[in-house]
Design an enzyme around this catalytic site. Structure first.
Site, mmCIF file in Angstrom:
data_model
loop_
_atom_site.group_PDB
_atom_site.id
_atom_site.type_symbol
_atom_site.label_atom_id
_atom_site.label_comp_id
_atom_site.label_asym_id
_atom_site.label_seq_id
_atom_site.Cartn_x
_atom_site.Cartn_y
_atom_site.Cartn_z
ATOM 1 N N LEU A 121 -32.230 -9.706 33.734
ATOM 2 C CA LEU A 121 -31.005 -8.939 33.551
ATOM 3 C C LEU A 121 -29.920 -9.930 33.169
ATOM 4 O O LEU A 121 -29.864 -11.038 33.718
ATOM 5 C CB LEU A 121 -30.608 -8.199 34.834
ATOM 6 C CG LEU A 121 -31.447 -6.994 35.253
ATOM 7 C CD1 LEU A 121 -30.938 -6.447 36.581
ATOM 8 C CD2 LEU A 121 -31.433 -5.902 34.193
ATOM 9 N N ASP A 122 -29.050 -9.539 32.249
ATOM 10 C CA ASP A 122 -27.980 -10.428 31.815
ATOM 11 C C ASP A 122 -27.104 -10.839 32.998
ATOM 12 O O ASP A 122 -27.018 -10.141 34.010
ATOM 13 C CB ASP A 122 -27.106 -9.743 30.757
ATOM 14 C CG ASP A 122 -27.887 -9.411 29.502
ATOM 15 O OD1 ASP A 122 -28.848 -10.140 29.196
ATOM 16 O OD2 ASP A 122 -27.538 -8.418 28.842
ATOM 17 N N TYR A 123 -26.419 -11.946 32.822
ATOM 18 C CA TYR A 123 -25.516 -12.500 33.840
ATOM 19 C C TYR A 123 -24.547 -11.435 34.362
ATOM 20 O O TYR A 123 -24.310 -11.334 35.566
ATOM 21 C CB TYR A 123 -24.747 -13.671 33.221
ATOM 22 C CG TYR A 123 -23.798 -14.385 34.144
ATOM 23 C CD1 TYR A 123 -24.268 -15.289 35.103
ATOM 24 C CD2 TYR A 123 -22.420 -14.186 34.040
ATOM 25 C CE1 TYR A 123 -23.388 -15.960 35.945
ATOM 26 C CE2 TYR A 123 -21.539 -14.857 34.884
ATOM 27 C CZ TYR A 123 -22.026 -15.741 35.826
ATOM 28 O OH TYR A 123 -21.159 -16.407 36.657
#
Length: 243
Positions: free
Chosen positions: A105-107
């Protein structure tokens, strides 16, 4: 590992070192030894008694473990970060097994992230052909018309990739604040998939959360919480990915 012979790449993946696909590359590249001899044939089968080394390190068979984390925003989907930022394994406490995230999952994206040491399980869930639903809720700036959102199902192109959703549902429209909340279901998740799609349409995402992964939901969890999957959940996830 059972008493029967199994393919070398499967045994490596089950050890938690890497995925089966990467294990195959390690074998072909001559990075794997069986009983002190280099093996480069992908069809090689091994027994539980065989000594297997990957990059000079002997495999120690681990029991497979499966965790679900409610990843908070501002956390790296990795087991380490050279910049000293928080990573997802910081939230799992004392886990002896060498686990790693299934996908990422993106930051700035929160929600369900699965972690395991079972390379076959990870490969099964990540492969787009198996079509496991991943359900996201996105808060977007602006209020697109339905004809614009319909482009999400047909797909939009970004950096030579076709990005699309399986389905979407408008959950809320706030004309006063000029934003919309949309639920989107993906079967695969390319890098910054939803954010890139919405940027192309001209409605950037201000907040994004993965609320469901197959049968798994965030029910009962707060950001930063994690729990082990039950054997029943693991079995159902495998069945969902195999059908």
């Amino acid at each position: 590992m059972t008493n029967a012979l199994e393919r070398l790449q499967k045994v490596i993946a089950q050890s938690g070192v890497t995925s089966r696909r990467k294990a195959e590359k390690l074998i072909v590249d001559g990075k794997v030894k069986v009983n002190n001899k280099n093996v480069t044939e992908l069809g090689t089968k091994v027994s539980p008694q065989d000594k297997i080394e990957v990059n000079g390190i002997q495999l120690e068979k681990e029991e497979p473990v499966y965790y679900m984390l409610y990843k908070p925003r501002g956390v790296i989907s990795s087991i380490k970060d050279d910049k000293g930022r928080k990573v997802v394994t910081d939230y799992l406490g004392e886990v002896e097994e060498r686990i790693y995230p299934i996908g990422r999952l993106d930051y700035d994206t929160s929600g369900i992230l699965l972690l395991t040491n079972d390379g076959d399980f990870a490969n099964l869930l990540m492969h787009p052909k198996y079509g496991v639903d991943k359900v996201y809720v996105a808060k977007i700036n602006g209020i697109p018309e339905k004809r614009e959102l319909n482009k999400l199902r047909k797909g939009v192109r970004s950096d030579n990739e076709l990005l699309k959703v399986v389905r979407y549902k408008i959950l809320e429209t706030d004309r006063q604040k000029n934003n919309m909340i949309v639920q989107m279901t993906l079967h695969e998740g390319k890098n910054r998939h939803i954010r890139r799609m919405m940027d192309i349409l001209g409605y950037p995402v201000s907040k994004l959360k993965r609320e469901q992964y197959g049968l798994l939901t965030l029910k009962g969890l707060q950001p930063g919480d994690c729990r082990r999957l039950t054997p029943h959940e693991v079995k159902k996830m495998k069945l969902a990915a195999s059908n």
